[in-house]
Write a protein that holds these residues in place. Structure first.
Motif, PDB file in Angstrom:
ATOM      1  N   UNK A  16       0.814  -1.216   0.000  1.00 22.24           N
ATOM      2  CA  UNK A  16       0.000   0.000   0.000  1.00 22.24           C
ATOM      3  C   UNK A  16       0.849   1.268   0.000  1.00 22.24           C
ATOM      4  N   UNK A  17       1.879   1.299  -0.808  1.00 20.08           N
ATOM      5  CA  UNK A  17       2.690   2.502  -0.901  1.00 20.08           C
ATOM      6  C   UNK A  17       2.461   3.151  -2.266  1.00 20.08           C
ATOM      7  N   UNK A  18       2.837   4.392  -2.368  1.00 16.34           N
ATOM      8  CA  UNK A  18       2.625   5.156  -3.587  1.00 16.34           C
ATOM      9  C   UNK A  18       3.937   5.361  -4.324  1.00 16.34           C
ATOM     10  N   UNK A  19       3.858   5.371  -5.639  1.00 16.56           N
ATOM     11  CA  UNK A  19       5.012   5.652  -6.485  1.00 16.56           C
ATOM     12  C   UNK A  19       4.946   7.134  -6.830  1.00 16.56           C
ATOM     13  N   UNK A  20       6.041   7.844  -6.569  1.00 17.26           N
ATOM     14  CA  UNK A  20       6.108   9.270  -6.896  1.00 17.26           C
ATOM     15  C   UNK A  20       7.275   9.496  -7.850  1.00 17.26           C
ATOM     16  N   UNK A  21       7.094  10.445  -8.782  1.00 15.73           N
ATOM     17  CA  UNK A  21       8.144  10.747  -9.756  1.00 15.73           C
ATOM     18  C   UNK A  21       8.286  12.247  -9.896  1.00 15.73           C
ATOM     19  N   UNK A 109      13.934  11.135 -10.984  1.00 17.98           N
ATOM     20  CA  UNK A 109      13.777  10.707  -9.596  1.00 17.98           C
ATOM     21  C   UNK A 109      12.495   9.893  -9.472  1.00 17.98           C
ATOM     22  N   UNK A 110      12.582   8.696  -8.902  1.00 20.34           N
ATOM     23  CA  UNK A 110      11.431   7.813  -8.708  1.00 20.34           C
ATOM     24  C   UNK A 110      11.519   7.256  -7.301  1.00 20.34           C
ATOM     25  N   UNK A 111      10.432   7.365  -6.544  1.00 20.36           N
ATOM     26  CA  UNK A 111      10.474   6.892  -5.153  1.00 20.36           C
ATOM     27  C   UNK A 111       9.229   6.111  -4.795  1.00 20.36           C
ATOM     28  N   UNK A 112       9.361   5.296  -3.756  1.00 21.43           N
ATOM     29  CA  UNK A 112       8.236   4.607  -3.146  1.00 21.43           C
ATOM     30  C   UNK A 112       7.983   5.298  -1.820  1.00 21.43           C
ATOM     31  N   UNK A 113       6.750   5.786  -1.651  1.00 20.67           N
ATOM     32  CA  UNK A 113       6.421   6.661  -0.529  1.00 20.67           C
ATOM     33  C   UNK A 113       5.312   6.052   0.317  1.00 20.67           C
ATOM     34  N   UNK A 114       5.534   6.009   1.608  1.00 23.12           N
ATOM     35  CA  UNK A 114       4.552   5.509   2.574  1.00 23.12           C
ATOM     36  C   UNK A 114       3.717   6.694   3.045  1.00 23.12           C
ATOM     37  N   UNK A 115       2.489   6.808   2.542  1.00 20.31           N
ATOM     38  CA  UNK A 115       1.652   7.959   2.884  1.00 20.31           C
ATOM     39  C   UNK A 115       1.168   7.907   4.328  1.00 20.31           C
ATOM     40  N   UNK A 116       1.010   6.717   4.864  1.00 23.80           N
ATOM     41  CA  UNK A 116       0.523   6.599   6.245  1.00 23.80           C
ATOM     42  C   UNK A 116       1.528   7.174   7.247  1.00 23.80           C
ATOM     43  N   UNK A 117       2.816   6.844   7.044  1.00 28.72           N
ATOM     44  CA  UNK A 117       3.862   7.314   7.950  1.00 28.72           C
ATOM     45  C   UNK A 117       4.598   8.529   7.411  1.00 28.72           C
ATOM     46  N   UNK A 118       4.187   9.012   6.232  1.00 32.91           N
ATOM     47  CA  UNK A 118       4.780  10.204   5.606  1.00 32.91           C
ATOM     48  C   UNK A 118       6.302  10.091   5.511  1.00 32.91           C
ATOM     49  N   UNK A 119       6.750   8.987   4.894  1.00 31.67           N
ATOM     50  CA  UNK A 119       8.178   8.756   4.768  1.00 31.67           C
ATOM     51  C   UNK A 119       8.507   8.095   3.431  1.00 31.67           C
ATOM     52  N   UNK A 120       9.693   8.356   2.933  1.00 26.72           N
ATOM     53  CA  UNK A 120      10.174   7.722   1.712  1.00 26.72           C
ATOM     54  C   UNK A 120      10.753   6.358   2.091  1.00 26.72           C
ATOM     55  N   UNK A 121      10.280   5.303   1.441  1.00 22.00           N
ATOM     56  CA  UNK A 121      10.800   3.967   1.701  1.00 22.00           C
ATOM     57  C   UNK A 121      12.148   3.805   1.004  1.00 22.00           C
TER      58      UNK A 121
END
Length: 168
Positions: A16-21, A109-121
Motif C-alpha cells: 500500500x505505498x505510492x510511487x512518486x516521480x 527521480x522515482x520513489x516509493x512513498x509511505x503515505x501513512x507514515x509520511x516517509x520515503x521507503x
C-alpha cells in the motif's frame, strides 16, 4: 494481507505505498499506487583467483545496477489520488514516441512513498522503463506492471545505510 503490531501499524513494508516521480524529492508527484514492489541492487564484482588457493584472495566491486518493478492500480480517467492528472499508465511511452525520437524517457527521480507514515521507503535516480504491461481479471481493476533500470538507489531517511560501507 499485512501483519500488524499492537498500535495497528503494518509490520510488512512495501504494501500500500505510492510511487512518486519528479526531478527530486521536493517536487515528486504521485503517479500510482503500488500494490507490490521489488527493488534489486546488483553489485558486479571481480574476483582475484590465484593458483594454489582454493578461495579467491580478494573480491572488488566493478559496477552496480538497480532494477525496480511494481504492480499498480490504474484509476479511472479523471480520478486523481493527490490532485494531479498523472497515473501509473502515464509512465508507459507509446512505441511511436520511442521510434520518432529514437530515445526513451529517463525519469530523474522515482520513489516509493509511505503515505501513512509520511516517509520515503526508497528511491532511484535516472529510471528508464524497460517493460510495461496491463492486465485485468474478470470484473477486477486494471493493473499495470512496470519494470525500470536505474542508475542510483537510496534508502529512505528512516532507514539509514550502515556505516560498514563507509569505512576503509
Amino acid at each position: 494481507m499485512g501483519d500488524y503490531n499492537l498500535k495497528g501499524d503494518r509490520l510488512i513494508q512495501g504494501k500500500d505505498c505510492f510511487v512518486r516521480a519528479g526531478n527530486s524529492a521536493a517536487d515528486a508527484k504521485i503517479v500510482g499506487f503500488a500494490q507490490d514492489y521489488s527493488i534489486r541492487v546488483q553489485v558486479q564484482t571481480q574476483k582475484a583467483e590465484v593458483l594454489g588457493h582454493f578461495l579467491p584472495v580478494s573480491i572488488d566491486p566493478t559496477g552496480v545496477s538497480v532494477s525496480t518493478s511494481f504492480r499498480g492500480f490504474i484509476p479511472k480517467k479523471g480520478i486523481s489520488i493527490d490532485g494531479s492528472d498523472l497515473s501509473t499508465k502515464n509512465l508507459a511511452p507509446t512505441t511511436s514516441a520511442i521510434v520518432d525520437s529514437e530515445k526513451v524517457i529517463k525519469i530523474p527521480y522515482l520513489e516509493l512513498y509511505d503515505t501513512r507514515n509520511k516517509t520515503i521507503i526508497c528511491s532511484t535516480t535516472w529510471a528508464i522503463l524497460t517493460s510495461y504491461d496491463e492486465s485485468a481479471q474478470g470484473k477486477g481493476y486494471v493493473i499495470a506492471n512496470c519494470s525500470f533500470e536505474s542508475i542510483g538507489f537510496e534508502n529512505g531517511t528512516d532507514w539509514a545505510t550502515t556505516d560498514l560501507y563507509t569505512t576503509e
